[in-house]
Scaffold this motif. Structure first.
Motif, mmCIF file in Angstrom:
data_model
loop_
_atom_site.group_PDB
_atom_site.id
_atom_site.type_symbol
_atom_site.label_atom_id
_atom_site.label_comp_id
_atom_site.label_asym_id
_atom_site.label_seq_id
_atom_site.Cartn_x
_atom_site.Cartn_y
_atom_site.Cartn_z
ATOM 1 N N SER B 425 0.721 -1.631 -0.050
ATOM 2 C CA SER B 425 -0.391 -0.384 -0.453
ATOM 3 C C SER B 425 1.214 0.930 0.199
ATOM 4 O O SER B 425 2.352 1.295 0.679
ATOM 5 N N ILE B 426 0.174 2.374 -0.233
ATOM 6 C CA ILE B 426 1.055 3.700 -0.331
ATOM 7 C C ILE B 426 0.633 4.304 0.985
ATOM 8 O O ILE B 426 -0.304 4.711 0.868
ATOM 9 N N PRO B 427 1.041 4.841 1.552
ATOM 10 C CA PRO B 427 1.055 5.538 2.771
ATOM 11 C C PRO B 427 1.069 6.398 2.753
ATOM 12 O O PRO B 427 0.149 7.510 1.547
ATOM 13 N N VAL B 428 -0.213 7.311 3.793
ATOM 14 C CA VAL B 428 -0.823 8.331 2.789
ATOM 15 C C VAL B 428 -0.472 9.403 2.440
ATOM 16 O O VAL B 428 -0.885 10.390 1.844
ATOM 17 N N SER B 429 0.760 9.954 3.930
ATOM 18 C CA SER B 429 1.393 10.934 3.335
ATOM 19 C C SER B 429 1.991 10.953 2.635
ATOM 20 O O SER B 429 2.510 11.994 2.156
ATOM 21 N N VAL B 430 2.433 9.971 1.969
ATOM 22 C CA VAL B 430 2.966 9.953 0.652
ATOM 23 C C VAL B 430 2.562 9.752 -0.757
ATOM 24 O O VAL B 430 2.479 11.241 -1.567
ATOM 25 N N GLN B 431 0.942 9.778 -0.681
ATOM 26 C CA GLN B 431 -0.055 10.325 -1.206
ATOM 27 C C GLN B 431 -0.477 11.781 -1.263
ATOM 28 O O GLN B 431 -0.008 11.681 -2.817
ATOM 29 N N ASP B 432 -0.541 11.835 -0.206
ATOM 30 C CA ASP B 432 -0.283 13.707 -0.305
ATOM 31 C C ASP B 432 1.283 14.783 -0.678
ATOM 32 O O ASP B 432 0.590 15.509 -1.107
ATOM 33 N N ALA B 433 1.865 14.467 -0.157
ATOM 34 C CA ALA B 433 2.750 14.769 -0.805
ATOM 35 C C ALA B 433 3.138 13.832 -2.463
ATOM 36 O O ALA B 433 3.472 15.767 -2.987
ATOM 37 N N VAL B 434 2.295 13.281 -2.511
ATOM 38 C CA VAL B 434 3.226 13.001 -3.980
ATOM 39 C C VAL B 434 2.012 14.007 -5.408
ATOM 40 O O VAL B 434 2.042 14.486 -6.491
ATOM 41 N N ILE B 435 0.731 14.492 -4.260
ATOM 42 C CA ILE B 435 0.033 14.350 -5.197
ATOM 43 C C ILE B 435 -0.118 16.421 -4.873
ATOM 44 O O ILE B 435 -0.922 17.285 -6.550
ATOM 45 N N GLY B 436 -0.075 16.867 -3.639
ATOM 46 C CA GLY B 436 0.615 18.189 -4.016
ATOM 47 C C GLY B 436 1.055 19.167 -4.786
ATOM 48 O O GLY B 436 1.379 19.729 -6.060
ATOM 49 N N GLU B 437 2.663 17.438 -5.051
ATOM 50 C CA GLU B 437 3.579 18.160 -5.799
ATOM 51 C C GLU B 437 3.380 18.236 -7.617
ATOM 52 O O GLU B 437 3.100 19.190 -8.137
ATOM 53 N N TRP B 438 1.796 17.225 -7.363
ATOM 54 C CA TRP B 438 1.623 16.275 -9.155
ATOM 55 C C TRP B 438 0.507 18.633 -9.218
ATOM 56 O O TRP B 438 0.664 18.508 -10.164
ATOM 57 N N SER B 439 -0.077 18.854 -8.376
ATOM 58 C CA SER B 439 -0.679 19.568 -8.770
ATOM 59 C C SER B 439 0.079 20.919 -9.261
ATOM 60 O O SER B 439 -0.432 21.817 -9.935
ATOM 61 N N ARG B 440 1.028 21.196 -8.350
ATOM 62 C CA ARG B 440 1.984 21.972 -8.196
ATOM 63 C C ARG B 440 1.833 22.755 -9.439
ATOM 64 O O ARG B 440 2.558 23.497 -10.132
ATOM 65 N N GLU B 441 3.007 22.162 -9.878
ATOM 66 C CA GLU B 441 3.876 21.148 -11.086
ATOM 67 C C GLU B 441 2.948 21.368 -12.633
ATOM 68 O O GLU B 441 3.332 21.908 -13.142
ATOM 69 N N PHE B 442 1.547 21.145 -11.842
ATOM 70 C CA PHE B 442 0.581 21.709 -13.755
ATOM 71 C C PHE B 442 0.774 22.796 -13.973
ATOM 72 O O PHE B 442 0.915 23.588 -15.063
ATOM 73 N N LEU B 443 0.995 23.819 -12.871
ATOM 74 C CA LEU B 443 0.227 25.477 -12.689
ATOM 75 C C LEU B 443 1.661 26.122 -12.689
ATOM 76 O O LEU B 443 1.838 26.811 -13.176
ATOM 77 N N ASP B 444 2.886 25.102 -12.963
ATOM 78 C CA ASP B 444 4.753 25.807 -12.926
ATOM 79 C C ASP B 444 4.466 25.690 -14.445
ATOM 80 O O ASP B 444 4.872 27.383 -14.482
ATOM 81 N N HIS B 445 3.393 25.861 -15.460
ATOM 82 C CA HIS B 445 3.796 25.725 -16.706
ATOM 83 C C HIS B 445 3.333 26.593 -17.043
ATOM 84 O O HIS B 445 4.074 27.264 -17.566
ATOM 85 N N LEU B 446 2.173 27.812 -15.894
ATOM 86 C CA LEU B 446 1.293 28.738 -16.406
ATOM 87 C C LEU B 446 2.279 29.576 -14.837
ATOM 88 O O LEU B 446 0.913 30.519 -15.099
ATOM 89 N N GLU B 447 3.725 30.022 -15.447
ATOM 90 C CA GLU B 447 3.925 30.981 -13.355
ATOM 91 C C GLU B 447 3.888 32.735 -13.641
ATOM 92 O O GLU B 447 3.652 32.802 -14.599
ATOM 93 N N LEU B 448 2.855 32.957 -13.024
ATOM 94 C CA LEU B 448 2.525 34.235 -13.383
ATOM 95 C C LEU B 448 4.051 34.782 -13.428
ATOM 96 O O LEU B 448 5.120 34.709 -12.331
ATOM 97 N N ARG B 449 3.634 35.558 -14.335
ATOM 98 C CA ARG B 449 5.437 36.542 -15.026
ATOM 99 C C ARG B 449 5.267 37.317 -15.283
ATOM 100 O O ARG B 449 4.463 38.319 -15.418
ATOM 101 N N PRO B 450 6.163 38.477 -15.252
ATOM 102 C CA PRO B 450 6.338 40.000 -15.707
ATOM 103 C C PRO B 450 6.256 39.816 -17.205
ATOM 104 O O PRO B 450 5.874 38.900 -18.088
ATOM 105 N N GLU B 451 5.751 40.537 -17.685
ATOM 106 C CA GLU B 451 5.735 41.065 -19.522
ATOM 107 C C GLU B 451 7.009 40.019 -19.873
ATOM 108 O O GLU B 451 8.487 40.339 -19.772
#
Lengths: 319, 612
Positions: B425-451
């Motif tokens: 089984s995959i511990p809950v803590s591992v699931q949450d850590a990976v999913i959190g990073e997975w979600s963040r990565e998706f937005l990293d492609h569109l990071e808020l940035r200047p002109e």
């Protein structure tokens, strides 16, 4: 090995000045792109061809204006990176018009700020038979600091470089060889688009790295890429500075690959190592060299000017 | 060391046995795929398009017991991958006009015939030498009529040798045509093309009709499955569209996959192919948004199969357990909600929200917990997205978005252990850590940035992937997502709303060109999915609905489970977000507080069965 000399930025004017040499260069948003033109600006009547982006942003346009002030006799030619066929034709046409006469006998080719795709096209053009008698120096201004978080983003197209289509057989699986730099997302997008059967990742060698910080970062990013895709089929070190050494290193790694693969090389490191990739591909026409077009560059923090520039004999590229 | 059961592999690198071992039947959801019709199959990367096509191949169909012999197969399917490496050279667009169409079509025909003959080689033991020779002779004859100069070099050979020769000639022809395009890359002169020119009607259709005459093969149309047609340059996409428009489905049915980046539906002579007249369309991204139960079933089957293939006996819920503490608290909250409802009913108080208590619990339990966590304890970050059901929801209808984070979780567990033993089984803590990073990565492609600098202009000949690259579009998209994420989070935490779980919006009016481009980019990149819903404001009309990818849920701390409502919005409101996401949120909430009833009316489900 390539005979190469390192020149402090402050000493470039002395190194390059004093005689009439024809400059081929590229100006962009990077401050580095103006270092060689500044060094030549005291030469009366200094001529050259300087390529710029046709859709340049504010900073790049400012640098272009500065360039025109520094070298008023240089011709400025715009390139539209959305149209690689036009880029190739325009570069070819412009260089044909100047290199066939005496100007081709003492060139300075500043490769610092060409996009890798443009640089590879430039190399292919300079190696055409009609330019066999050109001579001069290649200059490359090293970077001090590269952007720490991201350098480019949003890769909108993946294509081979004009002149480097390779020989791709449908019966063979693909082996992708990446010369990793700092752009993990770019590397990732290439792997996702090409879906190779094998990936071999190269990392800039520590002994030749411009500084330890850059080496450490490069190594860390290679590990990050490995985490996304699991085990790679192989890895190797390559020279960030010596194009001929890169040719040898690629030859070694590719000879180990099962011959029944389509070979695609993705140069993602320095311009000098990209020249090495180009030289290898020019001598092994079956290899494809690919390029991922970035929609965005981290203009504000992309790079700073390093402490020295590198110069090598142009003839080295023509063999 | 045990292998990772969730490793994402390229379906093309699997043999037939590998495909059969991994494949989960989805055709009850997608009956149109097996129709004798031309079909476009759309879906983001990772939705399973290639696996779908591979499952239709004869060898895989036999292994999956869909037929007991080749003769019984309902179709003769050939997988034709359109690989980036083969179509990446920009030189393929050098030729313009008639030459471009004719040579381009020949290139595409040879690709198909190469794969067809490769397929025939694999079943050569069931094709007699006489049949193979007739096929080979016919191939060389019509290639000769088309201007080719090849002659068969072998006589009195086996069927394998004869079919391999056809394969080999196609490959040589492909290389020859590519060389024509790529030689002399810097010359403006175009050399005259003097080679063969084969076409769909005059070469491919008659050649493939011959296959039906083989004794061992069924007398059925060929399914030519062209995979990843977005990799084709635009001129070749138009050739393909011309094939679709010929409606020769009695002989060939074209099954074409794209990743939503297909540039054009125009043919070479400027007509447009349309659904349903010329082709049917299956959108894997939206089909599972609408039918989430089916998707859950599919993922459950896929994961179970993968676990068993690796020798792991755990069920999907055992392998991906949820947070037991959180589950316990949710049960307590559910009980509180039931008690509150019961007291209101007893006292005759007006009941807001769903008429069914079960639905009320579904809608309110998680939001109430999130509000609790966001309160005095400021522990929103402790909300767990672990658990198989949650991970399925987060994958937003894209199977790969389940497998990739699952693969990382598995690797993480293995790397934390000292031995390379069994993972059950995959511990809950591992699931949450990976999913959190997975979600963040998706937005990293569109990071808020200047002109941004260096904005390349559009190339009208480029694939659609290149068109959306104005940097402003990405900035606007990022801001829009930021605005929506924050708005949905605020809705979730607002106590007096009857429905707090909002994950999508419906457009009430016609969007501006710019807004439409941003929304199209969002769909193409996978940040949103689009569907249409019946409009209550426009009799008989439909409104487009845009659903935020649930993968963004952890980043914005949203409730990703089950059905959710949508907000009705105008283009004007959405465009506010382009420059300032906060202004968008404030304007929307301000409207909410002054027009609460209208907001209630704006909360709709597109599946009324959920409320009945």
């Amino acid at each position: 090995m390539t005979t190469m000399r390192s020149v402090e930025i402050g000493g470039l004017r002395r190194e390059l000045g004093g005689r009439s040499r024809f400059l081929i260069g590229r100006v962009s948003f990077e401050e580095r792109s103006l270092v060689v033109p500044v060094s030549l600006s005291n030469n009366l009547g200094q001529r050259g061809i300087i390529f710029v982006s046709s859709d340049a942003g504010e900073l790049a346009r400012q640098n272009e204006t500065k360039l025109r002030g520094l070298l008023p006799n240089a011709k400025v030619v715009a390139l539209n990176i959305c149209k690689p066929l036009d880029v190739a034709m325009n570069m070819h046409r412009e260089l044909c018009s100047v290199l066939s006469d005496e100007q081709g006998k003492d060139l300075i080719v500043d490769v610092t700020s060409f996009r890798r795709e443009e640089l590879l096209m430039l190399l292919a053009i300079l190696r055409l038979d009609k330019f066999a008698n050109i001579s001069g120096d290649i200059t490359y201004v090293g970077a001090g600091v590269m952007a720490s978080d991201w350098m480019t983003r949003n890769y909108v197209q993946h294509r081979s470089v004009i002149g480097y289509a390779g020989v791709i057989k449908p019966s063979r699986p693909t082996c992708l060889i990446m010369l990793m730099g700092f752009e993990v997302e770019r590397a990732r997008s290439i792997i996702e688009n090409y879906e190779p059967a094998k990936v071999i990742v190269g990392r800039g060698s520590q002994s030749e790295s411009i500084n330890q910080g850059l080496f450490d970062r490069n190594a860390r990013l290679v590990d990050e890429l490995r985490k996304s895709f699991g085990v790679f089929a192989g890895d190797f070190d390559f020279s960030p500075r010596d194009p001929n050494l890169v040719v040898e290193q690629l030859a070694n790694i590719i000879s180990d690959v099962d011959q029944d693969h389509n070979i695609i090389i993705a140069p993602l490191h320095t311009k000098l190592s990209t020249l090495g990739v180009g030289l290898y591909a020019q001598r092994h026409q079956g290899v494809q060299v690919c390029y991922a077009v970035a929609a965005e560059y981290n203009v504000a923090a992309y790079s700073t000017v390093g402490s020295c520039a590198y110069m090598l004999d142009l003839k080295m590229l023509l063999k | 060391m045990s292998s990772n059961p969730f490793q994402v592999f390229n379906p093309e690198q699997l043999d037939a046995a590998g495909v059969a071992r991994s494949f989960v039947d989805v055709f009850t959801d997608l009956p149109r795929l097996r129709d004798r019709a031309n079909t476009f199959i759309l879906g983001a990367r990772g939705t399973g398009k290639s696996m779908l096509l591979r499952s239709l191949e004869p060898a895989v169909m036999l292994l999956l017991n869909k037929a007991t012999s080749l003769k019984e197969l309902p179709h003769f399917a050939v997988h034709v991958p359109l690989k980036k490496a083969e179509f990446a050279p920009p030189e393929l667009q050098r030729l313009a006009g008639y030459a471009g169409v004719a040579v381009g079509e020949h290139l595409l025909v040879m690709h198909v015939v190469y794969r067809v003959s490769q397929q025939l080689v694999t079943m050569a033991d069931q094709i007699s030498a006489d049949e193979a020779r007739k096929f080979s002779e016919y191939f060389f004859n019509i290639l000769c009529y088309s201007g080719g100069e090849y002659k068969t070099k072998i006589t009195n050979s086996s069927s394998v040798e004869l079919l391999e020769e056809v394969c080999s000639v196609c490959e040589m022809e492909l290389m020859r045509v590519r060389q024509f395009y790529t030689r002399l890359p810097f010359s403006s002169e175009s050399k005259e093309y003097a080679g063969a020119l084969t076409g769909y009607i005059d070469f491919l259709v008659p050649l493939l009709s011959r296959i039906r005459k083989f004794d061992a093969l069924p007398d059925v149309p060929a399914f030519i499955m062209l995979d990843d047609a977005d990799n084709l340059p635009k001129n070749l996409q138009r050739v393909l569209n011309s094939w679709v428009s010929t409606r020769s489905t009695d002989y060939i049915c074209l099954k074409i996959t794209t990743q939503l980046g297909y540039a054009t539906y125009k043919t070479t002579d400027g007509r447009i192919v349309e659904s349903p007249h010329d082709f049917s369309e299956v959108n894997l991204s939206t089909i599972y948004t609408r039918h989430s139960d089916s998707y859950w079933d599919r993922v459950s089957e896929i994961v179970t199969k993968r676990l068993r293939n690796t020798g792991i006996a755990s069920s999907v819920h055992e392998f991906f357990p949820g947070d037991t503490g959180q589950s316990k608290r949710l049960k307590e909250i559910a009980s509180e909600i039931r008690q509150e409802r019961a007291s209101k009913e007893q006292s005759g108080e007006k009941i807001r929200g769903s008429s069914r208590i079960r639905d009320e619990v579904t809608r309110q339990a998680v939001p109430r917990l999130m509000r609790e966590l966001a309160g005095a304890s400021k522990s929103s970050h402790t909300f767990s997205y672990a658990g198989f059901d949650s991970l399925v929801d987060l994958s937003s209808g894209v199977v790969r978005w389940f497998l990739e984070p699952a693969s990382r979780m598995y690797d993480e567990v293995v790397s934390r252990r000292n031995d390379a033993g069994f993972v059950s089984s995959i511990p809950v803590s591992v699931q949450d850590a990976v999913i959190g990073e997975w979600s963040r990565e998706f937005l990293d492609h569109l990071e808020l940035r200047p002109e941004m600098e260096d904005e390349p202009s559009e190339d009208p000949e480029a694939s659609l992937h290149a068109i959306g690259h104005e940097t402003e579009l990405y900035t606007k998209l990022r801001n829009l997502i930021e605005g929506l994420g924050r708005l949905f989070r605020k809705c979730l935490l607002t106590e007096d709303k009857s429905e707090r779980r909002v994950f999508s919006f419906a457009l009430r009016d016609r969007p501006s060109v710019e807004l439409q481009r941003v929304l199209d980019l969002a769909v193409r990149l996978g940040y949103m999915q689009r569907s249409d819903i019946a409009s209550k404001e426009a009799l008989g009309g439909r409104m487009p609905r845009y659903i935020l990818a649930r993968r963004l849920g952890p980043y914005y701390r949203l409730d990703v489970s089950g059905y959710a409502a949508h907000l009705s919005m105008t283009s004007k409101h959405l465009e506010l977000s382009f420059d300032d996401p906060n202004a968008f949120v404030a304007a929307r909430l301000n409207r909410t507080s002054t027009q609460a009833d209208q907001l209630k009316l704006g909360l709709n489900y597109d599946d009324d069965d959920a409320l009945s």
